[in-house]
Enzyme design. Structure first.
Site, short mmCIF file in Angstrom:
data_model
loop_
_atom_site.label_atom_id
_atom_site.label_comp_id
_atom_site.label_asym_id
_atom_site.label_seq_id
_atom_site.Cartn_x
_atom_site.Cartn_y
_atom_site.Cartn_z
N CYS A 145 0.83 -1.21 0.00
CA CYS A 145 0.00 0.00 0.00
C CYS A 145 0.86 1.26 0.00
O CYS A 145 0.59 2.21 -0.74
CB CYS A 145 -0.93 -0.01 1.21
SG CYS A 145 -2.04 1.42 1.28
N CYS A 164 -6.23 -3.63 7.40
CA CYS A 164 -7.45 -2.82 7.33
C CYS A 164 -8.57 -3.52 6.60
O CYS A 164 -9.75 -3.34 6.93
CB CYS A 164 -7.14 -1.46 6.70
SG CYS A 164 -6.55 -1.52 4.98
#
Length: 345
Positions: A90, A187
């Site tokens: 990410c 997440c």
């Protein structure tokens, strides 16, 4: 007044980073990336912090890009028998590139910032990530793939602070969420159930086999993607003694188990990114330290480059270095280079 674009989630770290940047004289703009369709809680939280601080706020829906770059990589790597680190992906593919793009669309060349606990230092003519002042919160391990171009525009306001200091500053400044807890999970898998996530992604998970190191079949296993290197509990096979996962063979859908707790003496890493060192500087063996997991200890080691790979020899065997995880090399507090674990012996 220099403009700076700060990635904000509405949490205490990025909120306090905004306050500290204001105090340092920057014109701060908060930028919130919406990672999932309908996942607008961070957007609302960050917008409220920006309202309290009197700074502009921009929200970007990056859910399609996040799914394609991060979630798909996670799915693909687990299916291939490796253990990925989605936060590293990410940072490389989503958070920092899109933050830079947002900055350049509004104020070309402006600086960017995040609430990571890390620092940036200069090593000769190169920039490098260094550990934060708070060893318990240090996030340098997750940032080893950032480019020199990104580092040249990046600011880490929290790098010289400890977490308790950040909470105190947030409370004194009256920032929302000053006492909120920290997020610990991936997440997009908040319950930690990786297998259920793979099923939702349509990954076929047919049953596999347990084998010993010679290839002898010992019994039926779940799909190889359901196990991790070094796993001992929950294997679902009784052989009269404790067994450990040594490796996963995705092509054959087999899980190699052994009665010996698996330790690696030599770890090979590929997908190498150089930071404090330039390419070629590790062709000669060098004494450094290495981390193989975010939450694990560092190990003194000898490292040398061999072609496009790094050969890492820890002074003591290291438990269960998992292919797909990051091997990050440090000289003191500073990241020298990093790579992805390819194999070990």
């Amino acid at each position: 007044m220099s403009e700076i674009f700060l990635a904000m989630s509405g949490g205490v770290d990025s909120s306090t980073a905004a306050h500290l940047l204001q105090q340092a004289g920057y014109a701060v703009r908060g930028v919130t990336m919406q990672m999932f369709p309908g996942g607008d809680a961070p957007v609302r939280g960050a917008a409220e912090v920006c309202r309290v601080l009197g700074i502009p706020h921009t929200a970007i829906d990056v859910s399609d890009a996040f799914a394609a770059a991060v979630m798909e990589d996670f799915r693909r790597e687990y299916a291939a028998g490796r253990t990925p680190n989605p936060c590293v992906v990410c940072n490389r593919e989503i958070k920092f590139p899109l933050l830079l793009r947002c900055a350049d669309e509004i104020a070309p060349g402006a600086r960017i910032a995040t609430g990571h606990y890390a620092r940036i230092v200069r090593c000769g003519d190169r920039l490098a990530i260094a550990k934060a002042a708070d060893p318990a919160k240090d996030q340098s391990y997750m940032l080893w793939q950032l480019s020199q171009q990104t580092l040249a525009r990046l600011v880490f306001p929290l790098g010289d602070y400890r977490k308790e200091e950040i909470r105190a500053i947030a409370a004194q400044a009256g920032l929302p969420g000053a006492s909120a807890g920290d997020s610990q999970d991936i997440c997009f898998i908040p319950d930690g159930d990786y297998t259920a996530f793979l099923v939702r992604c349509g990954v076929p998970l047919p049953a596999g086999e347990f084998t010993d190191e010679s290839g002898k079949i010992l019994g039926q296993a779940k799909n190889q993607a359901c196990y991790t290197v070094g796993q001992k509990r929950g294997l679902g096979i009784a052989l009269g003694r404790p067994m450990y996962v040594k490796s996963r063979d995705a092509a054959a859908n087999r899980v190699v188990i052994t009665p010996d707790d698996p330790h690696g003496r030599v770890v090979t890493a590929d997908n190498v990114r150089y930071m404090a060192a330039a390419p070629g500087e590790l062709d000669t063996p060098r004494r450094l330290s290495v981390k193989f997991r975010y939450a694990r200890n560092e190990y003194p080691c000898t490292v040398r480059a061999e072609g496009d790979q790094l050969l890492i020899e820890p002074d003591e065997p290291v438990r269960a270095p998992a292919p797909g995880q990051s091997a990050v090399l440090y000289d003191g507090d500073m990241i020298v280079a990093g790579g992805l674990i390819a194999e070990w012996e």
